[in-house]
Design a protein around this motif. Structure first.
Motif, short mmCIF file in Angstrom:
data_model
loop_
_atom_site.label_atom_id
_atom_site.label_comp_id
_atom_site.label_asym_id
_atom_site.label_seq_id
_atom_site.Cartn_x
_atom_site.Cartn_y
_atom_site.Cartn_z
N LEU A 115 -21.90 12.66 -36.29
CA LEU A 115 -22.05 11.33 -36.87
C LEU A 115 -20.71 10.61 -36.91
O LEU A 115 -20.61 9.44 -36.58
CB LEU A 115 -22.61 11.43 -38.29
CG LEU A 115 -24.13 11.50 -38.38
CD1 LEU A 115 -24.55 11.73 -39.82
CD2 LEU A 115 -24.75 10.21 -37.86
N ARG A 116 -19.66 11.36 -37.30
CA ARG A 116 -18.35 10.74 -37.39
C ARG A 116 -17.92 10.23 -36.02
O ARG A 116 -17.40 9.14 -35.88
CB ARG A 116 -17.32 11.72 -37.94
CG ARG A 116 -15.95 11.10 -38.10
CD ARG A 116 -14.98 12.04 -38.73
NE ARG A 116 -15.47 12.53 -40.01
CZ ARG A 116 -15.02 13.65 -40.59
NH1 ARG A 116 -14.09 14.37 -39.99
NH2 ARG A 116 -15.49 14.04 -41.74
N GLN A 121 -17.04 5.83 -32.27
CA GLN A 121 -17.42 5.20 -31.00
C GLN A 121 -17.84 3.75 -31.21
O GLN A 121 -17.40 2.84 -30.49
CB GLN A 121 -18.59 5.95 -30.37
CG GLN A 121 -18.18 7.03 -29.41
CD GLN A 121 -19.37 7.85 -28.95
OE1 GLN A 121 -20.51 7.51 -29.27
NE2 GLN A 121 -19.11 8.90 -28.21
N VAL A 122 -18.71 3.56 -32.21
CA VAL A 122 -19.21 2.21 -32.48
C VAL A 122 -18.05 1.29 -32.84
O VAL A 122 -17.94 0.17 -32.34
CB VAL A 122 -20.25 2.22 -33.62
CG1 VAL A 122 -20.58 0.82 -34.05
CG2 VAL A 122 -21.49 2.96 -33.18
N GLY A 127 -14.37 -2.95 -31.12
CA GLY A 127 -12.96 -3.25 -31.19
C GLY A 127 -12.42 -3.53 -32.58
O GLY A 127 -11.60 -4.42 -32.76
N TRP A 128 -12.88 -2.81 -33.59
CA TRP A 128 -12.31 -2.97 -34.93
C TRP A 128 -11.31 -1.87 -35.18
O TRP A 128 -11.35 -0.82 -34.54
CB TRP A 128 -13.39 -2.88 -35.99
CG TRP A 128 -14.39 -3.97 -35.93
CD1 TRP A 128 -14.19 -5.24 -35.48
CD2 TRP A 128 -15.76 -3.87 -36.28
NE1 TRP A 128 -15.34 -5.95 -35.56
CE2 TRP A 128 -16.33 -5.13 -36.04
CE3 TRP A 128 -16.56 -2.85 -36.79
CZ2 TRP A 128 -17.66 -5.41 -36.30
CZ3 TRP A 128 -17.88 -3.12 -37.05
CH2 TRP A 128 -18.43 -4.39 -36.80
N GLY A 152 -25.76 -0.70 -39.71
CA GLY A 152 -26.81 -1.09 -38.78
C GLY A 152 -26.57 -0.55 -37.40
O GLY A 152 -27.47 0.00 -36.76
N LEU A 153 -25.32 -0.66 -36.92
CA LEU A 153 -25.03 -0.26 -35.55
C LEU A 153 -25.17 1.25 -35.36
O LEU A 153 -25.66 1.71 -34.33
CB LEU A 153 -23.62 -0.71 -35.16
CG LEU A 153 -23.42 -2.22 -35.09
CD1 LEU A 153 -22.00 -2.55 -34.70
CD2 LEU A 153 -24.39 -2.85 -34.10
N VAL A 154 -24.74 2.02 -36.35
CA VAL A 154 -24.85 3.47 -36.26
C VAL A 154 -26.32 3.87 -36.20
O VAL A 154 -26.69 4.86 -35.59
CB VAL A 154 -24.12 4.15 -37.44
CG1 VAL A 154 -24.45 5.62 -37.51
CG2 VAL A 154 -22.62 3.95 -37.30
#
Lengths: 504, 318
Positions: A115-116, A121-122, A127-128, A152-154
């Motif tokens: 998960l980490r 990756q996300v 790009g944060w 949300g993205l994860v």
């Protein structure tokens, strides 16, 4: 149906107790599209979003995700189908790390290590740079929103719904949020962007839908829209007085103008949520304050009546400056504020009508002991005057209907015999007959020479009752409208900040 | 309160309990609980709690003892002790009213603080914690042990407290404000009630109550000790809650607290007469508290509905 759409909604209907909240919504969202949704208070935006995210079920209509027909039973179903809503107020647990906040509720999907990796990756993809071991309480609101978006993205969201994300952000934060949204869009994520601010729509979105009274009144690519066209979508075309209004009109005969001396003067008042507010209020006048939710109206009222502090400027009540006075003192000088949130700030629910009504005037009763007969007299007077329906003055407030509770709250502040009364959303959440009663009471107060400041999100109500209207937008008075020019149209355009450019 | 009748009935079953003289004089054993519980009712009605009252009793006791042993007149020592205890309550009240810290945490802290101060005071004089200061003059000892008009003084004191605090809570504007603050603190604030002052003052009353209670204990045992009343806090809160005061605030009566204090005290006394050890009676009191509180909820919310529901289904059937 074609595969090109991420989300496709066809002829969606929803009723609450016979009220059509949504009728016939058609809506499509493409990959990478930023779709702005605007609408006034109660236009049906939240209901639509709650249906999309599975909180409510539609009465009829179809919904397809990437060409696949779906029906959500709960928000979890929506998450599984790649829909994630970022709420207006981010829900981040202060004592947990960003990582824990993001993975919360993701049981059985993967091992912590994986998960980490996925989170990182996300974060990389968009790009944060953010350290995921930081605690929730160290995050600014903008960062909390990022965490919500990451959540949300994860969960592999393909559709992100952002509910007025900029309402609590500063200018710089808004700019970086916009960059983020554009990056997400470049990554092929569809975004539904709910907002009150027209400027943002033109700056950010590809398409726009305007909701009014549960229908989409205008919709299409942003290039086809102008401020004017957006506004036309927001307010009813021309005069179509609904039955509702004419009914209300017949209940209240418009009173003869009997406006007297100035009682309240506000001069360049500044506070946390409002800046540079100046106006004056005279006896027998109803001054409406309109604006969208969050425009700073309640904060202004609370500063005037002494609940919250203000930074600079002056308030004069009957020519006397009031500053840093307690609520009690302001009340004794003749200014009463009827709060917006009836349950939290208005009623004492497990005690009697009598004890509620006299709660504001205990200090004015003589002697150490409560004079019971006098207390009963006062209570009976207000119960009769305001037609409060209760089984006697000893009935508990929790047994009364919302409308009658609201009347009790009104009675409690009228018992202080104010010269100026500030009513904050006086008819929110009450039924039609109680509403008519409250309109009647407000007009009676005006006839008795009270100065009334009426804060309401119900634009029709403002038009109905006010002699003059101030429209607030983002903490400033945007426009003052005299009675002759008072229309729902005028107020709405000012509340959304449209004609600002034209005027100045 | 049908509960009371029921419990006294229970008590009546034990032999030797019926002796009125015994009953009245047994009040001396637990009057101090009632005296502290009555002002505590105010605190709990505002939605707060004060667990430091037990330590305040010790503080009160040792202050009287040390001042008297130091040569001060006993009545002056008593008044000074009451002032000290009211100030202790003021400290509780200030912290609770002006910070966001929960009352339980605040008073848990001051509980240790006051107990510590009491110990330091007792250490400063020659008296050791266990022996205490004794040999008080007779008039002082008579406060708790004397008889006036055929009744023990402690009963008069309880009656006096019942009248004064009952009137204060139920008839005065101050009492009304205490209820309103407890029902909805924010609405009270928006109604122009000085909520902080009201909250603070209830803790001062609780401090004063603890002080008086400590003095009664000192007089009763004729000995001033810093740890007097250290075990009292739980019975005090039990009496308030058993007396019908809602721990969430907004509901409660002084009379209820008084009756519950007596019920708890009598229960202890009766059970001990019937040959139970004090450890065993503690179990009974605990069970009683839980049953009473659960019953109250159960009564209002479930039993009624269950009965009504039953009746309506039977009428439907017929």
């Amino acid at each position: 149906m074609s595969e090109e759409y991420l989300l496709e909604i066809e002829d969606l209907h929803k009723q609450f107790n016979g009220n059509h909240v949504l009728s016939g919504i058609n809506f499509t969202l493409k990959k990478g599209e930023i779709y702005a949704v605007v609408g006034g208070n109660g236009a049906g935006k939240s209901t639509l979003m709650k249906i999309i995210t599975g909180l409510y079920k539609a009465d009829s209509g179809e919904m397809e995700i990437s060409g696949k027909r779906v029906r959500f039973a709960n928000p979890n179903d929506a998450h599984k189908n790649g829909i994630y809503l970022v709420p207006q107020e981010p829900l981040v647990f202060p004592n947990m790390t960003i990582e824990e906040n993001i993975t919360m509720g993701l049981k059985g999907i993967g091992k912590p290590k994986e998960l980490r990796k996925k989170i990182l990756q996300v974060i990389n993809r968009v790009g944060w740079s953010i350290d995921i071991s930081r605690l929730g309480l160290t995050l600014s609101i903008a960062e909390q929103q990022l965490v919500e978006i990451l959540r949300g993205l994860v969960r592999e969201a393909q559709i992100l719904i952002l509910d007025e994300p900029t309402s609590t952000l500063t200018h710089n934060e808004i700019d970086s949020l916009f960059d983020t949204i554009r990056q997400l869009s470049d990554n092929g994520i569809g975004i539904i962007y709910i907002t009150h601010r027209f400027s943002e729509i033109f700056e950010l979105s590809h398409s726009v839908a305007v909701l009014r009274d549960g229908k989409i009144s205008a919709q299409g690519p942003i290039s086809e829209f102008s401020y004017k066209r957006l506004l036309d979508g927001l307010v009813p075309t021309n005069e179509q007085p609904s039955n509702n209004i004419t009914q209300k009109k017949s209940v209240i005969q418009s009173s003869i103008e009997q406006i007297g001396a100035t009682v309240l003067e506000i001069d360049s008042l500044c506070g946390n949520k409002f800046q540079d507010i100046s106006f004056s209020l005279r006896e027998g006048e109803i001054l409406g304050i309109a604006g969208v939710v969050g425009a700073g109206r309640t904060e202004l009222a609370e500063a005037i009546c002494g609940i919250k502090k203000f930074n600079s400027g002056t308030i004069k009540l009957n020519g006397k400056r009031i500053k840093n006075l307690s609520i009690r003192k302001v009340m004794d000088l003749g200014l009463a504020y009827v709060p917006e949130d009836r349950h939290a700030h208005g009623i004492f629910n497990i005690t009697s009508v009598r004890k509620n009504i006299t709660s504001t005037i205990l200090n004015r009763l003589n002697g150490l002991f409560i004079p019971i007969t006098k207390e009963n007299e006062i209570t009976k007077k207000y119960v009769n005057d305001l037609k409060i329906k209760a089984e006697g003055t000893n009935q508990e407030l929790s047994d009364l209907s919302g409308g009658n509770q609201q009347k009790v709250v009104l009675a409690k502040y009228l018992a202080t015999e104010p010269k100026v009364i500030i009513l904050d959303e006086p008819t929110r959440g009450i039924d039609a007959s109680a509403r008519a009663d409250i309109y009647r009471i407000i007009n009676q107060l005006k006839e008795r020479g009270l100065a009334v400041l009426l804060i309401s999100s119900d634009t029709e109500e403002i038009v109905e009752l006010s002699d003059r209207v101030l429209v607030m937008q983002e903490g400033k008075i945007n426009k003052e409208i005299e009675k002759e020019k008072l229309t729902v149209d005028n107020i709405t355009s000012a509340a959304f900040g449209v004609k600002k450019d034209v005027i100045s | 309160m049908f509960l009371v009748g029921e419990l006294i009935f229970f008590g009546l079953l034990t032999p030797g309990f019926l002796n009125i003289q015994n009953l009245l004089f047994s009040m001396n054993d637990f009057a101090y609980i009632g005296l502290a519980a009555i002002p505590m009712t105010f605190v709990i009605i505002t939605g707060g709690i004060d667990v430091s009252v037990g330590s305040i009793m010790g503080l009160s006791s040792i202050t009287v003892g040390v001042l008297w042993a130091g040569g001060l007149h006993i009545w002056i020592a008593l008044i000074v002790a009451l002032i000290v205890c009211t100030l202790a309550g003021l400290l509780n009240g200030l912290i609770v009213a002006f910070t966001d810290v929960q009352p339980l945490v605040v008073t848990l802290g001051t509980m240790f603080l006051f107990a510590g101060i009491a110990l330091v005071i007792s250490g400063g004089s020659s008296a050791t914690g266990y022996e205490g200061i004794s040999g008080f003059p007779n008039p002082f000892v008579q406060i708790a042990n004397g008889i006036t008009l055929g009744l023990p003084n402690s009963i008069w004191l309880i009656l006096f407290f019942l009248l004064i605090f009952g009137a204060l809570l139920h008839l005065t504007k101050y009492g009304r404000n205490v209820y309103l603050v407890g029902i909805n603190m924010k609405a009270a604030k928006y109604s122009g009630i000085a909520t902080k002052w009201i909250v603070m003052s209830t803790y001062m009353l609780a401090g004063l109550g603890g002080g008086i209670s400590g003095i009664i204990l000192t007089s009763y045992f004729s000995s001033a000790r810093s740890d007097l009343g250290a075990q009292a806090i739980l019975p005090v809160i039990t009496a308030v809650v058993l007396g019908g005061t809602s721990i969430l605030g907004g509901r409660g009566t002084v009379l209820g607290t008084v009756i519950a204090s007596i019920v708890v005290g009598m229960m202890n006394y009766g059970l001990q007469l019937s040959g139970m050890t004090s450890e065993q009676t503690t179990i009974i009191v605990g069970v009683m508290l839980i049953v009473a509180v659960v019953m109250r909820r159960f009564n209002i919310n479930y039993v009624k509905k269950w009965f009504i529901g039953n009746r309506s289904t039977t009428t439907k059937g017929s």
